[in-house]
Structure formats: structure tokens, C-alpha cells
Motif scaffolding. Structure first.
Motif, PDB file in Angstrom:
ATOM      1  N   ARG A 219       0.839  -1.206   0.000  1.00 45.32           N
ATOM      2  CA  ARG A 219       0.000   0.000   0.000  1.00 45.32           C
ATOM      3  C   ARG A 219       0.866   1.245   0.000  1.00 45.32           C
ATOM      4  O   ARG A 219       1.915   1.285   0.645  1.00 45.32           O
ATOM      5  CB  ARG A 219      -0.886   0.042   1.242  1.00 45.32           C
ATOM      6  CG  ARG A 219      -1.978  -0.980   1.203  1.00 45.32           C
ATOM      7  CD  ARG A 219      -3.116  -0.601   2.120  1.00 45.32           C
ATOM      8  NE  ARG A 219      -4.164  -1.583   1.961  1.00 45.32           N
ATOM      9  CZ  ARG A 219      -4.832  -2.115   2.954  1.00 45.32           C
ATOM     10  NH1 ARG A 219      -4.575  -1.750   4.181  1.00 45.32           N
ATOM     11  NH2 ARG A 219      -5.770  -3.002   2.714  1.00 45.32           N
TER      12      ARG A 219
ATOM     13  N   PRO B 266      -0.296   6.582   3.396  1.00 42.37           N
ATOM     14  CA  PRO B 266      -1.095   7.805   3.272  1.00 42.37           C
ATOM     15  C   PRO B 266      -0.254   9.062   3.488  1.00 42.37           C
ATOM     16  O   PRO B 266       0.596   9.107   4.384  1.00 42.37           O
ATOM     17  CB  PRO B 266      -2.144   7.658   4.373  1.00 42.37           C
ATOM     18  CG  PRO B 266      -2.250   6.184   4.605  1.00 42.37           C
ATOM     19  CD  PRO B 266      -0.863   5.650   4.372  1.00 42.37           C
TER      20      PRO B 266
ATOM     21  N   ARG C 149      -2.490   7.930  -3.793  1.00 42.50           N
ATOM     22  CA  ARG C 149      -3.084   6.852  -2.990  1.00 42.50           C
ATOM     23  C   ARG C 149      -3.091   5.613  -3.859  1.00 42.50           C
ATOM     24  O   ARG C 149      -3.263   5.718  -5.076  1.00 42.50           O
ATOM     25  CB  ARG C 149      -4.510   7.200  -2.596  1.00 42.50           C
ATOM     26  CG  ARG C 149      -4.617   8.442  -1.734  1.00 42.50           C
ATOM     27  CD  ARG C 149      -6.049   8.771  -1.473  1.00 42.50           C
ATOM     28  NE  ARG C 149      -6.699   7.580  -0.919  1.00 42.50           N
ATOM     29  CZ  ARG C 149      -7.564   7.584   0.065  1.00 42.50           C
ATOM     30  NH1 ARG C 149      -7.941   8.702   0.599  1.00 42.50           N
ATOM     31  NH2 ARG C 149      -8.102   6.464   0.508  1.00 42.50           N
TER      32      ARG C 149
ATOM     33  N   TYR D 272      -4.110   3.241  -8.589  1.00 44.09           N
ATOM     34  CA  TYR D 272      -3.846   4.462  -7.838  1.00 44.09           C
ATOM     35  C   TYR D 272      -4.769   5.595  -8.266  1.00 44.09           C
ATOM     36  O   TYR D 272      -5.410   5.547  -9.310  1.00 44.09           O
ATOM     37  CB  TYR D 272      -2.394   4.893  -8.031  1.00 44.09           C
ATOM     38  CG  TYR D 272      -2.081   5.358  -9.437  1.00 44.09           C
ATOM     39  CD1 TYR D 272      -2.134   6.729  -9.760  1.00 44.09           C
ATOM     40  CD2 TYR D 272      -1.745   4.464 -10.442  1.00 44.09           C
ATOM     41  CE1 TYR D 272      -1.862   7.160 -11.043  1.00 44.09           C
ATOM     42  CE2 TYR D 272      -1.470   4.889 -11.717  1.00 44.09           C
ATOM     43  CZ  TYR D 272      -1.537   6.251 -12.020  1.00 44.09           C
ATOM     44  OH  TYR D 272      -1.263   6.674 -13.297  1.00 44.09           O
TER      45      TYR D 272
END
Length: 135
Positions: free
Chosen positions: A98, A101, A112, A130
Motif C-alpha cells: 500500500r 497515506p 493513494r 492508484y
């Protein structure tokens, strides 16, 4: 949501730091530092810092990692961080990648996404799904 695809290569870094205190006192914990070269829709370099734990059961292990990427994505240059978590349970594997953030910088500010990985004939193929704010 956009998708970037391509491949990456991985090699161990020669400048691996000395093992941390926890790795010295818990021999089952391994520590690796890797360099990656990204090709395809995401082009650039990254450094991965990884901790591993191998169990006595064959095919069961875990790793966690943080990766710092400097690259071009969709013609936009910048950096971001990836978080990895991999679990292998008696050979059955799951992997999470991931975008951390708020880790995007430069023209990748606000990035993101999640990455999936497929290894075919020892070649690492990625798909990064993304979003990026409009420039």
C-alpha cells in the motif's frame, strides 16, 4: 482509479547496516535492505528496509517492509512510500503493498493506491492501482 503496470528488479544493498538490538537478541528475526529498479508505467528507483521472521515449519514465515520510491508515474515526478506485509502459511501466501497515506511528494503529492505482484519465471510484474489529484 488508474492502473500502472510493469516490472521491477531487486538486489541486496552492499551498505546493509548492522543488525538492530532486537535482531541481535532474537536470532529468528532477519533484516534486509534492498535496491529496486522500476520499469514500465512507474519508472525509477527505490530502497526497501525489511524485517523477516522464519518459523521452524517449512513454508511459514512473515515479512514487513517500508519502501521509499523516487519515480515518474503518469509523467509526474516525485516520491512516495510503500508499506509491505507478506505472510506465508505452509506455502500459501498473501501479500499487501500500500502507498503510505500522505507520503507523496513533488508531483506525486496526494498519491493513494495499492500494488499487486505476480512473479512469472522469476520476473516481478506489478500492477499499481492508484489515484492522483488533478495537477
Amino acid at each position: 482509479m488508474s492502473a500502472a503496470t510493469g516490472t521491477f528488479t531487486v538486489r541486496p544493498r552492499a551498505d546493509m547496516p548492522a543488525q538492530t538490538t532486537s535482531a541481535q537478541t532474537i536470532p529468528e528475526i532477519g533484516q534486509l535492505r534492498l535496491d529496486k529498479h522500476w520499469s514500465g508505467d512507474l519508472r525509477g528507483q527505490s530502497v526497501v528496509e525489511m524485517l523477516t521472521f522464519m518459523t521452524p515449519v517449512e513454508g511459514s514465515a512473515v515479512y514487513v517492509a517500508i519502501e521509499i520510491v523516487q519515480a515518474t508515474l503518469s509523467g509526474r515526478q516525485g516520491g512516495f512510500a510503500l508499506f509491505h506485509a507478506g505472510v506465508s502459511e505452509r506455502g500459501s501466501q498473501s501479500l499487501t503493498y500500500r502507498v503510505v497515506p500522505d507520503s507523496g511528494s513533488g508531483e506525486l503529492l496526494g498519491l493513494r493506491g495499492e500494488l499487486t505482484l505476480e512473479i512469472v519465471d522469476k520476473v516481478h510484474h506489478y500492477t499499481l492501482e492508484y489515484t492522483l489529484p488533478s495537477p
